[in-house]
Design a protein around this motif. Structure first.
Motif, mmCIF file in Angstrom:
data_model
loop_
_atom_site.group_PDB
_atom_site.id
_atom_site.type_symbol
_atom_site.label_atom_id
_atom_site.label_comp_id
_atom_site.label_asym_id
_atom_site.label_seq_id
_atom_site.Cartn_x
_atom_site.Cartn_y
_atom_site.Cartn_z
ATOM 1 N N HIS C 43 42.057 52.170 36.867
ATOM 2 C CA HIS C 43 41.820 52.301 38.294
ATOM 3 C C HIS C 43 40.550 51.583 38.731
ATOM 4 N N ALA C 84 44.848 61.431 43.758
ATOM 5 C CA ALA C 84 45.041 60.370 42.757
ATOM 6 C C ALA C 84 45.191 58.986 43.371
ATOM 7 N N ALA C 85 45.640 58.911 44.619
ATOM 8 C CA ALA C 85 45.791 57.577 45.232
ATOM 9 C C ALA C 85 44.431 56.922 45.465
ATOM 10 N N TYR C 87 41.271 58.053 43.974
ATOM 11 C CA TYR C 87 40.224 58.268 42.982
ATOM 12 C C TYR C 87 40.766 58.045 41.573
ATOM 13 N N ALA C 88 39.909 57.623 40.658
ATOM 14 C CA ALA C 88 40.287 57.574 39.246
ATOM 15 C C ALA C 88 40.666 58.978 38.794
ATOM 16 N N CYS C 89 41.745 59.088 38.041
ATOM 17 C CA CYS C 89 42.233 60.424 37.676
ATOM 18 C C CYS C 89 43.206 60.337 36.506
#
Lengths: 104, 104, 104
Positions: C43, C84-85, C87-89
Motif C-alpha cells: 500500500h 482499508a481503502a 490506510y495500510a492494513c
C-alpha cells in the motif's frame, strides 16, 4: 533444522518483567523475547463498568519458543499462580515450526 | 478475501534490520512489519554460564505474511546462512488465515 | 482454564488506533494489546514502483484474543470496510490455546 515447537506468549504488566524472566530461566528455556505493549483488558476496567483509561505501553509481551510443550505449561502455571490474582495477565500457546535457532 | 498464508517471524539483532529487509524484498514479499524487541537468548549467554545482561530492545522482530510458504523458507534460509553464525537469531513460521490484505 | 481461542491481529497505521479500539470494544471483546510497529507494505509503495521509504514505527499492531471466532471476523470486516481503502492494513487470525486469562 526444522522443528515443531511451542510459542508461549505472556502479556502482563511491565513491572513483572524481571519476575517472569526469572521464572522462564528457572525452567531452562533457552531464551525469550520482550516487546513493549499497551492495551485494555477486563482486569483494568473499573468496577463502575466505565471503560478504563487506555494505558499506553505499560504492559509487556513476553514470548518463549520451546521444543517442550510441558515446560511452556509449567511456566504458564508458575506465572499465573503467583501473579494473575493481582496483575493483568493473559497467557496463550501456539504451535510453530522453527526454521532456524541456535538452540531450542 | 480469506486466504491461507504463512507468517514468517525473524527475531534477530537490530543492526541487521536493513539487511534482512533487503532479503525479504528480494524474494518479492509484499511487505513486512518491524517491532522493537529485547530479550535473552542462548547466543547471548556468557560462556561462564552466568545469565547475560538483559539487553532491552536491542533486537528486532520482523514479520512477513506471505501466500507462498516456499518464499518464507527461502527468506529464512538466506537470513540464517548469511547471519546466524555471527548474530542472535531465531526464525519460525506459523500458518495464519488472512481476512484482509491489499495484496499478499 | 485451557481454552481454544482465536487471535485476531490487525496491523495498520498508528492514527487509527483509537478508531480500531472503539470497534473492538463495540464487539464486546474483553481486551486488546497494542504494539508499536514499523514496516513496508504494498500500500505504501509509490506508483513509480520504487520502494517506499521505510516508515519506522508509524504503524500499530493490535491483537485481540477472543473465544468467539465470529466476533473476530466481525471486527475484521468492520475495520476493513471503514478504513482499508485509505490506510495500510493487514488483518489475520490464528488459532491459539489460552492457558490463563481473567476473562475471554
Amino acid at each position: 533444522m526444522t522443528q515443531q515447537a511451542t510459542r508461549l506468549v505472556i502479556v502482563t504488566e511491565k513491572v513483572l518483567t524481571k519476575a517472569v524472566a526469572a521464572i522462564i530461566e528457572s525452567y531452562d528455556a533457552s531464551g525469550y523475547t520482550l516487546i513493549a505493549a499497551g492495551g485494555m483488558g477486563s482486569h483494568n476496567t473499573r468496577s463502575s463498568g466505565e471503560p478504563s483509561v487506555l494505558d499506553h505501553f505499560g504492559n509487556i509481551k513476553i514470548e518463549v519458543i520451546t521444543a517442550d510443550p510441558d515446560s511452556a505449561k509449567k511456566i504458564a502455571d508458575a506465572v499465573s499462580e503467583r501473579y494473575a490474582a493481582d496483575y493483568a495477565c493473559i497467557i496463550y500457546i501456539d504451535p510453530v515450526e522453527v526454521l532456524y535457532s541456535h538452540r531450542l
